[in-house]
Scaffold this motif. Sequence first.
Motif, PDB file in Angstrom:
ATOM      1  N   THR A 165      -1.774  -2.386  -8.083  1.00  0.00           N
ATOM      2  CA  THR A 165      -2.211  -1.260  -7.241  1.00  0.00           C
ATOM      3  C   THR A 165      -3.714  -1.244  -6.988  1.00  0.00           C
ATOM      4  O   THR A 165      -4.150  -0.720  -5.960  1.00  0.00           O
ATOM      5  CB  THR A 165      -1.805   0.080  -7.876  1.00  0.00           C
ATOM      6  N   LEU A 166      -4.513  -1.767  -7.899  1.00  0.00           N
ATOM      7  CA  LEU A 166      -5.961  -1.782  -7.696  1.00  0.00           C
ATOM      8  C   LEU A 166      -6.350  -3.082  -6.992  1.00  0.00           C
ATOM      9  O   LEU A 166      -6.527  -4.127  -7.624  1.00  0.00           O
ATOM     10  CB  LEU A 166      -6.702  -1.656  -9.032  1.00  0.00           C
ATOM     11  N   ILE A 208      -0.933  -2.586 -17.469  1.00  0.00           N
ATOM     12  CA  ILE A 208      -1.650  -3.771 -16.998  1.00  0.00           C
ATOM     13  C   ILE A 208      -1.053  -4.269 -15.680  1.00  0.00           C
ATOM     14  O   ILE A 208      -1.769  -4.577 -14.714  1.00  0.00           O
ATOM     15  CB  ILE A 208      -1.619  -4.883 -18.066  1.00  0.00           C
ATOM     16  N   ILE A 209       0.276  -4.351 -15.639  1.00  0.00           N
ATOM     17  CA  ILE A 209       0.954  -4.804 -14.409  1.00  0.00           C
ATOM     18  C   ILE A 209       0.695  -3.820 -13.274  1.00  0.00           C
ATOM     19  O   ILE A 209       0.392  -4.217 -12.141  1.00  0.00           O
ATOM     20  CB  ILE A 209       2.467  -4.968 -14.668  1.00  0.00           C
ATOM     21  N   THR A 224      -1.724  -1.273  -1.848  1.00  0.00           N
ATOM     22  CA  THR A 224      -0.300  -0.951  -1.876  1.00  0.00           C
ATOM     23  C   THR A 224      -0.035   0.105  -2.934  1.00  0.00           C
ATOM     24  O   THR A 224      -0.930   0.480  -3.708  1.00  0.00           O
ATOM     25  CB  THR A 224       0.547  -2.204  -2.177  1.00  0.00           C
ATOM     26  N   VAL A 225       1.169   0.604  -2.961  1.00  0.00           N
ATOM     27  CA  VAL A 225       1.695   1.401  -4.060  1.00  0.00           C
ATOM     28  C   VAL A 225       2.995   0.753  -4.505  1.00  0.00           C
ATOM     29  O   VAL A 225       3.627   0.021  -3.735  1.00  0.00           O
ATOM     30  CB  VAL A 225       1.950   2.877  -3.653  1.00  0.00           C
ATOM     31  N   LYS A 263       8.379  11.363   1.335  1.00  0.00           N
ATOM     32  CA  LYS A 263       8.815  10.096   1.910  1.00  0.00           C
ATOM     33  C   LYS A 263       9.122   9.037   0.857  1.00  0.00           C
ATOM     34  O   LYS A 263       9.703   7.994   1.174  1.00  0.00           O
ATOM     35  CB  LYS A 263       7.742   9.557   2.866  1.00  0.00           C
ATOM     36  N   GLY A 264       8.729   9.295  -0.367  1.00  0.00           N
ATOM     37  CA  GLY A 264       9.006   8.311  -1.402  1.00  0.00           C
ATOM     38  C   GLY A 264       8.452   8.746  -2.750  1.00  0.00           C
ATOM     39  O   GLY A 264       7.666   9.697  -2.859  1.00  0.00           O
ATOM     40  N   VAL A 265       8.904   8.051  -3.786  1.00  0.00           N
ATOM     41  CA  VAL A 265       8.434   8.276  -5.154  1.00  0.00           C
ATOM     42  C   VAL A 265       7.773   6.991  -5.629  1.00  0.00           C
ATOM     43  O   VAL A 265       8.352   5.914  -5.510  1.00  0.00           O
ATOM     44  CB  VAL A 265       9.596   8.656  -6.098  1.00  0.00           C
ATOM     45  N   TYR A 266       6.556   7.109  -6.166  1.00  0.00           N
ATOM     46  CA  TYR A 266       5.839   5.905  -6.588  1.00  0.00           C
ATOM     47  C   TYR A 266       5.474   5.979  -8.069  1.00  0.00           C
ATOM     48  O   TYR A 266       5.351   7.057  -8.649  1.00  0.00           O
ATOM     49  CB  TYR A 266       4.576   5.698  -5.740  1.00  0.00           C
TER      50      TYR A 266
END
Length: 867
Positions: free
Chosen positions: A534-535, A528-529, A602-603, A656-659
């Motif tokens: 993100t949406l 939910i968070i 965002t991510v 470049k990153g882990v999401y």
Amino acid sequence: MASTLSANKANFKELFWRFTLRHVQDEPARFILTIAGIALGIALMVAIQLSNEAAINSFHDSINLMAGRANLSLSSAGVPLPETLLKDLADTRKLGELLPVIEGKIAPLDNPKEFLTVMGLDLFKDSEARDFQVLGPQDRALTAQDFLKFLPQPDGVLLTQKYAKARGIEVGQKVRFIINDQVLTLTVTGLLQNTGMGRAMDGTLAVMDIAAAQKVFNKIGKIDRLDWVITQEADRDTLEAQLKKLYPAYKIERPARRNQQVEKMLSAFKANLLALSLVSILVGAFLVYNSMSIAVVRRVEEIGILRTLGITQKQIIRWVMAESFLLALVGVVLGVLLGKLMAYDVLKIIGKTIQNLYLPIPLEQRLPSLAHAGGWILFGILIILAATIPPALSTTRIEPGLSMRKGYTVVLFEQKMWKLTLAGFIAWGFAAFLSALPPLGGLPWFGFGSAFCLLMGLVLLAPFFLQSFYSIFGNLLRFIVPSEAYLAFRSLLSDLSRASVALGALVMAVALMVSVAVMVGSFRQTVIIWLGQTLKADLYIRPATDMGGTMESKLDPLTLKAFGQIPGVRAQEKLRTIPITWKGVDVPIAAMDINVLANNGTVILKSEGNAQTVLNSLVGQNNLLISEPLALKYQVKPGDWITLTAAAGPVSLQVKGVYYDYANDRGTFMMDRAVYAHLFKDDSVNGVALYLQTGFTPEAVIQDILKRLPDGTKVFIQSNAGLKNGALKVFDQTFAITYGMEAIALIVAVLGILTTLTSLILERREEIVILRYIGARRGQVSRMILWEAGWIGLLGNLMGFLAGLVLALLLINVINVQSFGWTIQWHMPWSFLAFALGLVFIATLAAGFYPARVADSLPSMREVTKE
């Protein structure tokens, strides 16, 4: 006489039946409840195992039936191949038949969620390579002349008999389908008989002539796959090696590898389901242990007399084991039959989960034979029989002279209680040790072992905790609870050998329920968070054919152009999702307009850094983000380089990153769509996210979109809230079976309480009658029995709740991470736990009503005279 009894087999059998059947007649409830507990435990395990096998078999059958005799293929993971490859690879026809294939998806206009998978084939050549029989009007087989007459129609399609019959479709009928986002009318030129390919995908397969499929799916000059039928293994090996060298950007594989990929994809899901089903077997095993322990205690005097008459210890053990075997046999037979019936419903639930999370392919509702579950049935039998060994061996400690004394069994249990306590703490030590070990073969087998040791330790320590509770609160209880309640607790303490087993089984079931509830509640709250953060877009649009599955279809360029003309749209973010083979597995690529995402959405990064800065580093660059499951499973970190096979060959991209991402457990590569289009020569779009200007409502914009879409265009539009609600609905469906499995484990545990209390009443009938004789009223005796059930329920809830929290930590931080690679934030579902624990307490109280009635109905003077 002693020698005769011990040596005569006929006498042995006669004594055994008297030793067993007389007690069956005296205590039918105990035997019935024990058999019911065994049956439920076995039934759940059989249902899960058969459903797992049915799911895997269904996928295997679909893959093999659609492949036919083709044993090597070349494709490009969702991107069409140039048709010129047929000319380039014409020389390979010397090794075997070369067959082009078009793949696509269509959905009926009146129900887009029920999509069909389409194969475009050269129907004349493929009729030899693949097993299918085409039927015409009145289900008659088509001749070669019929083929020439009916099939080469530019809008012709072959549906399966099963699908056509279910929807009332006849040969020659025109049916409106959605293809990508366009509505087209196709003519049903024949039906695939319910054999061979007609059985694939549970009848949701359609076949078209390859030329017609190229036109319908807008793939003129393109093909999706090349299949070879090569009879010689050496030739196939040679060709496979040559193709991998010539076309490193393409996927060259055999059907067997596709089967292996499916099994690997579903392995963690299957393992977790199986582990949960085994818990019901363990709870059932404790019910058997409890029942047989009661049987031994009830017959201590009888066993002592038989020993005096010359019956050996081995014979007594054999009698007890034989009785256990009969209980297990009846319970297992009933459990297997019940499990076979349950498996159909379980398969539907599992199939829905697999379609939502893994493969959007309908499962054939066909169960395998019971032989596929034979190994696990045998395993369940062995666990149940193992539970009878301690009660059987306890008969060796019965001394003929002392066995006539009251309280003799209590003394025997007290002598071994310290061993149980020590074993319990050792089991907890093993649990801690196993929880620190890494996964084995990509699965958390040591984590499952840790959970098992934790539960076993909990059960072994049940008598210790029961005594400790009284030592701490005993004096206080004397003053704050009614006399019946205090006597009830003292009664449980007076026979720990039975009370602790019933308590232990309940604690195990409650701990499982609490742990899974906390894990699922935490996971749901985390999702939910994550969805909320993100949406950020207001509307999400994709082709109507993707309503019932993953995003595979494409939006037409004219449709995309229409979206750009909608008033009130602040920005639109286009998305292309496609699987790519990396390290032998298919991993989705999510290619999107990163600049739009950075400015509007965002991510959530797991790695260090600012999300917007990291997203901007992807724009126009050969860089990417990877989701958490991918990083954990393959030990990839920011700064590492990943090599992907693009259209022109291997290309290196920097991480470049882990999401955080909970959309799938395989992992995802995220990159800029412009970079993807350049590398993979594919500018297709699967979906669009629209960000609206202030003052424009989603409902009004949706109506405007529908008005502006080109004629014959069908898209699936979801609002932000609708998409989130849909995701949560899928989540709840996924864990529906988990709650059902917990309920069965709790039912088995409550049956154990009912068995224990009933037997305690029968064992203590003289004690109860004496209480009545010295002034206790019937109601007081009944309340005392209910208080015993209440104490077991209360302490079971308390101990199970605390142990469940520890088990939840193990599930969230070890088993979940090693199985799926997700980080889950801790969340306590207090309302659900309060309701569930209250329900458990009420169930344990209800289990005490029958024993209370038994105690209430005991005669008085006759028993007192006997005493």
